[in-house]
Scaffold this motif. Sequence first.
Motif, PDB file in Angstrom:
ATOM      1  N   TYR A  44       0.800  -1.215   0.000  1.00 32.25           N
ATOM      2  CA  TYR A  44       0.000   0.000   0.000  1.00 32.25           C
ATOM      3  C   TYR A  44       0.842   1.279   0.000  1.00 32.25           C
ATOM      4  O   TYR A  44       0.432   2.287  -0.575  1.00 32.25           O
ATOM      5  CB  TYR A  44      -0.928   0.018   1.222  1.00 32.25           C
ATOM      6  CG  TYR A  44      -2.023  -1.017   1.159  1.00 32.25           C
ATOM      7  CD1 TYR A  44      -3.206  -0.780   0.462  1.00 32.25           C
ATOM      8  CD2 TYR A  44      -1.868  -2.247   1.794  1.00 32.25           C
ATOM      9  CE1 TYR A  44      -4.200  -1.729   0.394  1.00 32.25           C
ATOM     10  CE2 TYR A  44      -2.858  -3.212   1.734  1.00 32.25           C
ATOM     11  CZ  TYR A  44      -4.029  -2.948   1.035  1.00 32.25           C
ATOM     12  OH  TYR A  44      -5.000  -3.905   0.962  1.00 32.25           O
ATOM     13  N   TYR A  45       2.015   1.245   0.640  1.00 28.00           N
ATOM     14  CA  TYR A  45       2.792   2.471   0.786  1.00 28.00           C
ATOM     15  C   TYR A  45       4.255   2.251   0.406  1.00 28.00           C
ATOM     16  O   TYR A  45       4.915   1.355   0.922  1.00 28.00           O
ATOM     17  CB  TYR A  45       2.719   2.985   2.224  1.00 28.00           C
ATOM     18  CG  TYR A  45       1.334   3.410   2.645  1.00 28.00           C
ATOM     19  CD1 TYR A  45       0.786   4.609   2.210  1.00 28.00           C
ATOM     20  CD2 TYR A  45       0.558   2.590   3.473  1.00 28.00           C
ATOM     21  CE1 TYR A  45      -0.491   4.997   2.579  1.00 28.00           C
ATOM     22  CE2 TYR A  45      -0.722   2.967   3.851  1.00 28.00           C
ATOM     23  CZ  TYR A  45      -1.238   4.171   3.400  1.00 28.00           C
ATOM     24  OH  TYR A  45      -2.506   4.540   3.772  1.00 28.00           O
ATOM     25  N   LEU A  46       4.728   3.102  -0.490  1.00 28.87           N
ATOM     26  CA  LEU A  46       6.132   3.165  -0.888  1.00 28.87           C
ATOM     27  C   LEU A  46       6.604   4.591  -0.654  1.00 28.87           C
ATOM     28  O   LEU A  46       5.975   5.543  -1.136  1.00 28.87           O
ATOM     29  CB  LEU A  46       6.299   2.795  -2.368  1.00 28.87           C
ATOM     30  CG  LEU A  46       7.617   3.195  -3.048  1.00 28.87           C
ATOM     31  CD1 LEU A  46       8.799   2.456  -2.423  1.00 28.87           C
ATOM     32  CD2 LEU A  46       7.549   2.912  -4.548  1.00 28.87           C
ATOM     33  N   ILE A  47       7.699   4.763   0.088  1.00 32.30           N
ATOM     34  CA  ILE A  47       8.224   6.106   0.325  1.00 32.30           C
ATOM     35  C   ILE A  47       9.624   6.210  -0.259  1.00 32.30           C
ATOM     36  O   ILE A  47      10.364   5.233  -0.320  1.00 32.30           O
ATOM     37  CB  ILE A  47       8.239   6.472   1.828  1.00 32.30           C
ATOM     38  CG1 ILE A  47       9.238   5.594   2.591  1.00 32.30           C
ATOM     39  CG2 ILE A  47       6.853   6.380   2.433  1.00 32.30           C
ATOM     40  CD1 ILE A  47       9.505   6.082   4.006  1.00 32.30           C
ATOM     41  N   GLN A  48       9.933   7.406  -0.715  1.00 38.38           N
ATOM     42  CA  GLN A  48      11.275   7.723  -1.204  1.00 38.38           C
ATOM     43  C   GLN A  48      11.843   8.817  -0.327  1.00 38.38           C
ATOM     44  O   GLN A  48      11.235   9.887  -0.177  1.00 38.38           O
ATOM     45  CB  GLN A  48      11.220   8.186  -2.658  1.00 38.38           C
ATOM     46  CG  GLN A  48      12.564   8.660  -3.186  1.00 38.38           C
ATOM     47  CD  GLN A  48      12.456   9.239  -4.585  1.00 38.38           C
ATOM     48  OE1 GLN A  48      11.774   8.686  -5.423  1.00 38.38           O
ATOM     49  NE2 GLN A  48      13.129  10.355  -4.825  1.00 38.38           N
ATOM     50  N   VAL A  49      13.002   8.575   0.254  1.00 37.08           N
ATOM     51  CA  VAL A  49      13.601   9.505   1.210  1.00 37.08           C
ATOM     52  C   VAL A  49      14.838  10.138   0.594  1.00 37.08           C
ATOM     53  O   VAL A  49      15.729   9.436   0.116  1.00 37.08           O
ATOM     54  CB  VAL A  49      13.985   8.783   2.516  1.00 37.08           C
ATOM     55  CG1 VAL A  49      14.557   9.771   3.528  1.00 37.08           C
ATOM     56  CG2 VAL A  49      12.786   8.050   3.097  1.00 37.08           C
ATOM     57  N   GLY A  50      14.893  11.472   0.610  1.00 35.33           N
ATOM     58  CA  GLY A  50      16.076  12.168   0.103  1.00 35.33           C
ATOM     59  C   GLY A  50      15.807  12.861  -1.209  1.00 35.33           C
ATOM     60  O   GLY A  50      14.878  13.656  -1.331  1.00 35.33           O
ATOM     61  N   ALA A  51      16.653  12.575  -2.211  1.00 42.95           N
ATOM     62  CA  ALA A  51      16.489  13.183  -3.536  1.00 42.95           C
ATOM     63  C   ALA A  51      15.112  12.829  -4.077  1.00 42.95           C
ATOM     64  O   ALA A  51      14.701  11.672  -4.058  1.00 42.95           O
ATOM     65  CB  ALA A  51      17.583  12.682  -4.478  1.00 42.95           C
ATOM     66  N   THR A  52      14.393  13.802  -4.557  1.00 43.70           N
ATOM     67  CA  THR A  52      12.980  13.581  -4.856  1.00 43.70           C
ATOM     68  C   THR A  52      12.629  13.651  -6.326  1.00 43.70           C
ATOM     69  O   THR A  52      11.852  12.850  -6.819  1.00 43.70           O
ATOM     70  CB  THR A  52      12.113  14.622  -4.117  1.00 43.70           C
ATOM     71  OG1 THR A  52      12.561  15.938  -4.475  1.00 43.70           O
ATOM     72  CG2 THR A  52      12.234  14.442  -2.617  1.00 43.70           C
ATOM     73  N   ASN A  53      13.180  14.598  -7.057  1.00 44.45           N
ATOM     74  CA  ASN A  53      12.653  14.908  -8.382  1.00 44.45           C
ATOM     75  C   ASN A  53      13.163  13.998  -9.488  1.00 44.45           C
ATOM     76  O   ASN A  53      12.604  13.995 -10.578  1.00 44.45           O
ATOM     77  CB  ASN A  53      12.992  16.365  -8.739  1.00 44.45           C
ATOM     78  CG  ASN A  53      12.365  17.345  -7.764  1.00 44.45           C
ATOM     79  OD1 ASN A  53      11.264  17.145  -7.293  1.00 44.45           O
ATOM     80  ND2 ASN A  53      13.091  18.410  -7.450  1.00 44.45           N
ATOM     81  N   SER A  94       5.608   3.257  13.172  1.00 44.83           N
ATOM     82  CA  SER A  94       6.354   2.012  13.066  1.00 44.83           C
ATOM     83  C   SER A  94       5.512   0.941  12.379  1.00 44.83           C
ATOM     84  O   SER A  94       4.283   0.915  12.506  1.00 44.83           O
ATOM     85  CB  SER A  94       6.763   1.524  14.462  1.00 44.83           C
ATOM     86  OG  SER A  94       7.572   2.476  15.115  1.00 44.83           O
ATOM     87  N   ASP A  95       6.185   0.073  11.619  1.00 45.24           N
ATOM     88  CA  ASP A  95       5.533  -1.055  10.951  1.00 45.24           C
ATOM     89  C   ASP A  95       4.355  -0.597  10.093  1.00 45.24           C
ATOM     90  O   ASP A  95       3.269  -1.178  10.146  1.00 45.24           O
ATOM     91  CB  ASP A  95       5.046  -2.081  11.986  1.00 45.24           C
ATOM     92  CG  ASP A  95       6.163  -2.582  12.874  1.00 45.24           C
ATOM     93  OD1 ASP A  95       7.274  -2.799  12.362  1.00 45.24           O
ATOM     94  OD2 ASP A  95       5.927  -2.736  14.080  1.00 45.24           O
ATOM     95  N   VAL A 122      10.117   1.706  10.382  1.00 42.74           N
ATOM     96  CA  VAL A 122       8.860   2.026   9.707  1.00 42.74           C
ATOM     97  C   VAL A 122       8.395   0.911   8.771  1.00 42.74           C
ATOM     98  O   VAL A 122       7.213   0.860   8.406  1.00 42.74           O
ATOM     99  CB  VAL A 122       8.969   3.353   8.931  1.00 42.74           C
ATOM    100  CG1 VAL A 122       9.368   4.489   9.860  1.00 42.74           C
ATOM    101  CG2 VAL A 122       9.936   3.249   7.761  1.00 42.74           C
ATOM    102  N   LEU A 123       9.298   0.009   8.370  1.00 43.94           N
ATOM    103  CA  LEU A 123       8.901  -1.062   7.455  1.00 43.94           C
ATOM    104  C   LEU A 123       8.085  -2.125   8.192  1.00 43.94           C
ATOM    105  O   LEU A 123       8.348  -2.456   9.341  1.00 43.94           O
ATOM    106  CB  LEU A 123      10.132  -1.724   6.843  1.00 43.94           C
ATOM    107  CG  LEU A 123      10.766  -1.061   5.621  1.00 43.94           C
ATOM    108  CD1 LEU A 123      12.019  -1.824   5.221  1.00 43.94           C
ATOM    109  CD2 LEU A 123       9.792  -0.995   4.451  1.00 43.94           C
ATOM    110  N   ILE A 124       7.106  -2.681   7.475  1.00 48.98           N
ATOM    111  CA  ILE A 124       6.376  -3.821   8.001  1.00 48.98           C
ATOM    112  C   ILE A 124       7.264  -5.063   7.907  1.00 48.98           C
ATOM    113  O   ILE A 124       8.251  -5.075   7.161  1.00 48.98           O
ATOM    114  CB  ILE A 124       5.080  -4.055   7.201  1.00 48.98           C
ATOM    115  CG1 ILE A 124       5.401  -4.428   5.748  1.00 48.98           C
ATOM    116  CG2 ILE A 124       4.171  -2.832   7.259  1.00 48.98           C
ATOM    117  CD1 ILE A 124       4.198  -4.895   4.953  1.00 48.98           C
ATOM    118  N   PRO A 125       6.980  -6.120   8.655  1.00 47.90           N
ATOM    119  CA  PRO A 125       7.703  -7.378   8.454  1.00 47.90           C
ATOM    120  C   PRO A 125       7.586  -7.840   7.008  1.00 47.90           C
ATOM    121  O   PRO A 125       6.503  -7.763   6.409  1.00 47.90           O
ATOM    122  CB  PRO A 125       6.996  -8.338   9.423  1.00 47.90           C
ATOM    123  CG  PRO A 125       6.441  -7.449  10.488  1.00 47.90           C
ATOM    124  CD  PRO A 125       6.035  -6.187   9.796  1.00 47.90           C
TER     125      PRO A 125
END
Length: 254
Positions: A44-53, A94-95, A122-125
């Motif tokens: 359901y959720y994918l995050i990108q941390v840092g450089a964005t564009n 978390s999770d 923050v990642l789920i198992p």
Amino acid sequence: MNFEPVQAPPFTRLDAWFRSPLGEEVVRLETESVRRLLANTFGYYLIQVGATNSFGEALASSRIRHRIQVPIEPSDALEPASIVGLPDQLPLSSDSIDAVLLPHTLDFSANPKAVLGEVERVLIPEGRVVVVGFNALSAWGLRRVLWRSPGRMPWCGRFFLAPRVEGWLVELGFDIEVREALVFCPPIGSLRGRRCARMERLGKRFWPMLGAVYVIRAVKRVATLTPIKPVRATPSRLLAGRAVRPTTRGTGHA
């Protein structure tokens, strides 16, 4: 009185470098790799941390429903689905996240191990992280050592060895699934053309440890603990109507 010019934050300058001719070719190869490694990742959720564009295409091709950017600095150019936060203090529960993309986030973070620790939190198992970074053992790493350019991208970053990053991940409970090596041409001129295409093919086959960029995918494992039943105290036995006197041997008490 002389004042030094104030530099933009590192990830903002990294995004600008990715728009240069050399940076565009690097991010093109990285995007292809990230797209492959995220192809079979669901959730359901994918995050990108840092450089964005610069990695929008890689995120857009993912099958994960919600894709969220977590930039370090606020900007007018941010996508609607963005949450500003520090990579080592993610404003997330978390999770709660299925996958995390770290495009050179460790290269420009003060505490890369803390960043990975937050990712594990923050990642789920069975959640996955994809780490993209510059390899110290490469022609690009040699260029950084011999011709140091303070403040100049990407040479002002911290280049790590891929096995070192994998070691951090394993310490946090991850299993390494895939590692890819990219960019075998030296940082001179263009990365396109037959010469560089041939070096890419040969490098991946014969000397993958010398690629200028590594891409690692790891999965968060959670150990299954078997609960131990508490030992019930045995009632005192009666001998001839009298209770056995308790012993102090082996208890550690006098």
